[in-house]
Design a protein around this motif. Structure first.
Motif, PDB file in Angstrom:
ATOM      1  N   ILE A   1      -9.500  40.397 -30.711  1.00 40.07           N
ATOM      2  CA  ILE A   1      -9.791  39.244 -30.282  1.00 40.07           C
ATOM      3  C   ILE A   1     -10.898  38.504 -31.031  1.00 40.07           C
ATOM      4  O   ILE A   1     -10.827  37.263 -31.323  1.00 40.07           O
ATOM      5  N   ARG A   2     -11.970  38.964 -31.345  1.00 42.10           N
ATOM      6  CA  ARG A   2     -13.147  38.476 -32.096  1.00 42.10           C
ATOM      7  C   ARG A   2     -13.390  39.093 -33.546  1.00 42.10           C
ATOM      8  O   ARG A   2     -13.561  40.465 -33.583  1.00 42.10           O
TER       9      ARG A   2
ATOM     10  N   LYS B   1     -10.592  35.050 -22.177  1.00 41.55           N
ATOM     11  CA  LYS B   1     -12.021  34.854 -22.891  1.00 41.55           C
ATOM     12  C   LYS B   1     -12.757  36.081 -22.649  1.00 41.55           C
ATOM     13  O   LYS B   1     -13.718  36.538 -23.485  1.00 41.55           O
TER      14      LYS B   1
ATOM     15  N   TRP C   1     -11.965  39.128 -21.744  1.00 46.15           N
ATOM     16  CA  TRP C   1     -11.374  40.514 -21.781  1.00 46.15           C
ATOM     17  C   TRP C   1     -12.197  41.417 -22.820  1.00 46.15           C
ATOM     18  O   TRP C   1     -12.528  42.650 -22.280  1.00 46.15           O
TER      19      TRP C   1
END
Length: 350
Positions: free
Chosen positions: A39-40, A82, A84
């Motif tokens: 995700i990031r 956002k 998660w």
């Protein structure tokens, strides 16, 4: 000295780039371990990755002393994903204290009212009743850090830490008659005051032939170095934000010697004095456009001098040493199970 091992993950790289300097600041006592995820990710074009940053594939209980997690007001919306990463890590990490850094405020009128964002509730989404976990429920008993003193008031709780940067990393270059800004290219329109920004951009180009370069929209730097050099050449930096807690890009512009024209919110009017080290302006696009034009065409040298005074202000109130000392103190207090007292703002300290 016992090592302090901190578990985290990529989120706000500008913020984390500075926070990771706790490792050299503490002579290696504090070590950071970031979790690889889908995700990031770390982007070297945004900030160079510090060589001392360690990477792990998952969280293992018993290996760390503290977790620092990140969140903002959009994380209350379960439909956009956002939250998660935060929710997954917060659920898994149970054996150590957690500090939650909130990078926003409870303002998101395009989606929810403030009460829902803070306290949660139920809303209709695609014909179904959806439960919203507010920030209080998401954060729970974790220690809550915010980025301005106004943000504490808006959330109703929190520990404010004003950001700090290394003045030596920013370039005050010979100024050119350019105007710039840097806010997120989309989303949170009221929070960023996009209507004001659009109106100012239109007036400047239509009435004066002046382009307001929005970085990431009108100018896309290839990397952090190119961003700093562009910023360092700009005579004027315009900050339109309404509820962004202590915008980092404004401080970057001040350290780069730009003459800052900014709205008053989140304590800006406490350290910027109009005509001395910047300009505080009303939410009036005509007033702002006229001021910017006047600075470029009639008071260029004065604008350069005001930018230099703004740089001195930023070096005094937004220095990396004060920021790291504040964080180091907080981390030791949290690890010892103590609640730190909120410190006075840097501009009120003697």
């Amino acid at each position: 000295m016992k090592k302090i091992r901190i578990f985290s993950c990529p989120w706000h790289l500008g913020h984390q780039y500075e926070l990771l300097k706790l490792n050299p600041y503490t002579d290696g006592q504090i070590e950071f371990y970031y979790c690889l995820n889908m995700i990031r990710k770390w982007s070297n074009s945004a900030r160079p990755m510090p060589p001392h940053l360690n990477w792990v594939t998952h969280y293992e209980p018993g290996k760390y002393d503290l977790a620092i997690l990140h969140i903002d007001q959009q994380c209350v919306d379960p439909t956009i994903g956002k939250s998660w990463l935060y929710n997954d890590l917060n659920r898994v990490i149970k054996d150590i204290p957690k500090i939650v850094v909130c990078h926003g405020t409870p303002l998101w009128p395009e989606q929810f009212d403030k009460n829902i964002i803070i306290n949660g509730g139920s809303v209709f989404f695609r014909g179904e009743l959806v439960k919203i976990k507010g920030m209080k429920e998401l954060v729970g008993d974790n220690f809550f850090v915010v980025n301005s003193y106004t943000a504490v008031k808006e959330w109703g709780w929190g520990y404010p830490i004003i950001h700090g940067l290394d003045p030596n990393e920013w370039y005050d270059l010979p100024k050119e008659p350019m105007v710039t800004t840097m806010i997120s290219p989309a989303g949170l329109d009221r929070y960023y005051n996009r209507d004001l920004l659009r109106a100012v951009k239109e007036l400047l180009i239509q009435d004066y032939g002046i382009t307001l370069y929005q970085i990431t929209v009108d100018f896309l730097p290839n990397d952090w170095e190119e961003y700093k050099r562009f910023l360092g050449r700009c005579l004027i930096y315009f900050n339109p934000t309404y509820d962004s807690p202590m915008p980092r890009s404004r401080t970057e512009a001040m350290l780069s010697g730009c003459c800052v024209v900014t709205t008053k919110y989140h304590e800006a009017d406490q350290f910027i004095k109009s005509g001395k080290n910047g300009f505080i302006v009303p939410d009036n696009p005509r007033v702002i456009a006229d001021l910017i034009n006047m600075l470029i065409t009639q008071h260029y040298k004065e604008a350069v001098k005001i930018g230099e005074e703004g740089k001195k202000t930023a070096q005094k109130y937004f220095h990396i040493d004060r920021y790291l000392e504040t964080w180091y103190h907080l981390i030791k207090m949290v690890l010892n199970g103590k609640k730190p007292t909120i410190r006075r703002p840097p501009w009120e300290e003697k």
